[in-house]
Motif scaffolding. Structure first.
Motif, PDB file in Angstrom:
ATOM      1  N   ARG A  34       0.827  -1.207   0.000  1.00  0.00           N
ATOM      2  CA  ARG A  34       0.000   0.000   0.000  1.00  0.00           C
ATOM      3  C   ARG A  34       0.860   1.256   0.000  1.00  0.00           C
ATOM      4  O   ARG A  34       0.549   2.233  -0.701  1.00  0.00           O
ATOM      5  CB  ARG A  34      -0.919  -0.015   1.223  1.00  0.00           C
ATOM      6  N   LEU A  35       1.941   1.228   0.773  1.00  0.00           N
ATOM      7  CA  LEU A  35       2.837   2.382   0.797  1.00  0.00           C
ATOM      8  C   LEU A  35       3.455   2.608  -0.581  1.00  0.00           C
ATOM      9  O   LEU A  35       3.529   3.756  -1.062  1.00  0.00           O
ATOM     10  CB  LEU A  35       3.930   2.159   1.842  1.00  0.00           C
ATOM     11  N   ALA A  37       2.208   1.728  -3.451  1.00  0.00           N
ATOM     12  CA  ALA A  37       1.157   2.202  -4.365  1.00  0.00           C
ATOM     13  C   ALA A  37       0.911   3.691  -4.172  1.00  0.00           C
ATOM     14  O   ALA A  37       0.738   4.436  -5.144  1.00  0.00           O
ATOM     15  CB  ALA A  37      -0.127   1.409  -4.136  1.00  0.00           C
ATOM     16  N   ARG A  38       0.891   4.152  -2.908  1.00  0.00           N
ATOM     17  CA  ARG A  38       0.695   5.593  -2.661  1.00  0.00           C
ATOM     18  C   ARG A  38       1.876   6.404  -3.191  1.00  0.00           C
ATOM     19  O   ARG A  38       1.682   7.499  -3.742  1.00  0.00           O
ATOM     20  CB  ARG A  38       0.506   5.839  -1.160  1.00  0.00           C
ATOM     21  N   LEU A  39       3.079   5.866  -3.031  1.00  0.00           N
ATOM     22  CA  LEU A  39       4.246   6.577  -3.545  1.00  0.00           C
ATOM     23  C   LEU A  39       4.202   6.692  -5.066  1.00  0.00           C
ATOM     24  O   LEU A  39       4.517   7.736  -5.633  1.00  0.00           O
ATOM     25  CB  LEU A  39       5.518   5.869  -3.102  1.00  0.00           C
ATOM     26  N   ARG A  40       3.825   5.606  -5.737  1.00  0.00           N
ATOM     27  CA  ARG A  40       3.765   5.632  -7.204  1.00  0.00           C
ATOM     28  C   ARG A  40       2.716   6.625  -7.695  1.00  0.00           C
ATOM     29  O   ARG A  40       2.862   7.218  -8.765  1.00  0.00           O
ATOM     30  CB  ARG A  40       3.450   4.241  -7.744  1.00  0.00           C
ATOM     31  N   ALA A  41       1.644   6.796  -6.926  1.00  0.00           N
ATOM     32  CA  ALA A  41       0.573   7.703  -7.346  1.00  0.00           C
ATOM     33  C   ALA A  41       0.838   9.154  -6.975  1.00  0.00           C
ATOM     34  O   ALA A  41       0.131  10.045  -7.455  1.00  0.00           O
ATOM     35  CB  ALA A  41      -0.748   7.247  -6.731  1.00  0.00           C
ATOM     36  N   ALA A  42       1.845   9.417  -6.141  1.00  0.00           N
ATOM     37  CA  ALA A  42       2.130  10.785  -5.730  1.00  0.00           C
ATOM     38  C   ALA A  42       2.619  11.614  -6.909  1.00  0.00           C
ATOM     39  O   ALA A  42       3.321  11.112  -7.792  1.00  0.00           O
ATOM     40  CB  ALA A  42       3.173  10.789  -4.611  1.00  0.00           C
TER      41      ALA A  42
END
Length: 213
Positions: A34-35, A37-42
């Motif tokens: 999840r972390l 995925a959030r980094l990739r979407a930032a």
């Protein structure tokens, strides 16, 4: 130095060519996935993943890791402390993976050929400079206790091990990227390449009309 070259020129490219990022991500614990995925979407990460930004990041990371760990202080610390030695190897293989991913990774994630060429040549030059420093230094750069029986010869051999293989591998890879780029151009735009060749007959018909437009 032989270990470092294996990490930079064998392990890193193989991880990139094998697209190891996806299986490693799937195997990670759910909170870490999840972390990631959030980094990739930032937004900042998305900007860095653009071809030009990624090339600058990869080249800077590879150069920084290579020069940092071969400075006398960090080098001796890595020799004396196993944890730092492991961190050194991890950073070298990670930055090599980052560098080679847009060159050898899946086709949909590769950078354009001109960017790949600049990326390879741009990272080869600082590595060659470091190899030249170690090879031509008039006296040992590192403490004698971390070198061999003949300290200066040992350091010169290490410099050559960095210099020659790095240049050879990168030049072969750059040549392969350049030739692949020319072949793609010939398949996609054969009429334009034909008119650019010396002695080629002038384009006619639809091709000529398109060029005039």
């Amino acid at each position: 130095m032989a270990q470092h070259m294996l990490l930079l020129l064998v392990a890193g490219p193989l991880l990139a060519a094998g697209a190891a990022g996806l299986p490693l991500t799937i195997a990670a614990p759910r909170p870490l996935r999840r972390l990631l995925a959030r980094l990739r979407a930032a937004a900042p990460v998305r900007r860095l993943r653009r071809p030009a930004g990624y090339a600058l990041l990869a080249a800077a990371a590879q150069t920084l890791a290579l020069w940092l760990w071969h400075l006398p202080g960090p080098y001796v610390a890595a020799v004396d402390r196993p944890v730092l030695h492991a961190a050194e190897h991890l950073s070298l293989v990670a930055t090599a993976w980052l560098l080679w991913a847009p060159v050898l990774g899946p086709a949909r994630h590769r950078t354009p050929a001109p960017v790949s060429l600049l990326l390879l040549v741009g990272t080869m030059l600082p590595a060659s400079a470091l190899g030249a420093v170690l090879t031509f230094a008039p006296e040992p750069v590192y403490p004698l206790r971390v070198l061999g029986p003949d300290p200066l010869a040992d350091q010169q051999l290490a410099g050559l091990l960095m210099w020659a293989p790095m240049d050879l591998v990168v030049l072969v890879a750059a040549l392969a990227v350049f030739l692949g780029w020319l072949l793609r151009l010939e398949r996609e735009r054969p009429d334009r390449l034909a008119t650019a060749r010396p002695g080629a007959p002038p384009a006619t018909g639809a091709a000529t009309e398109g060029m005039v437009r």
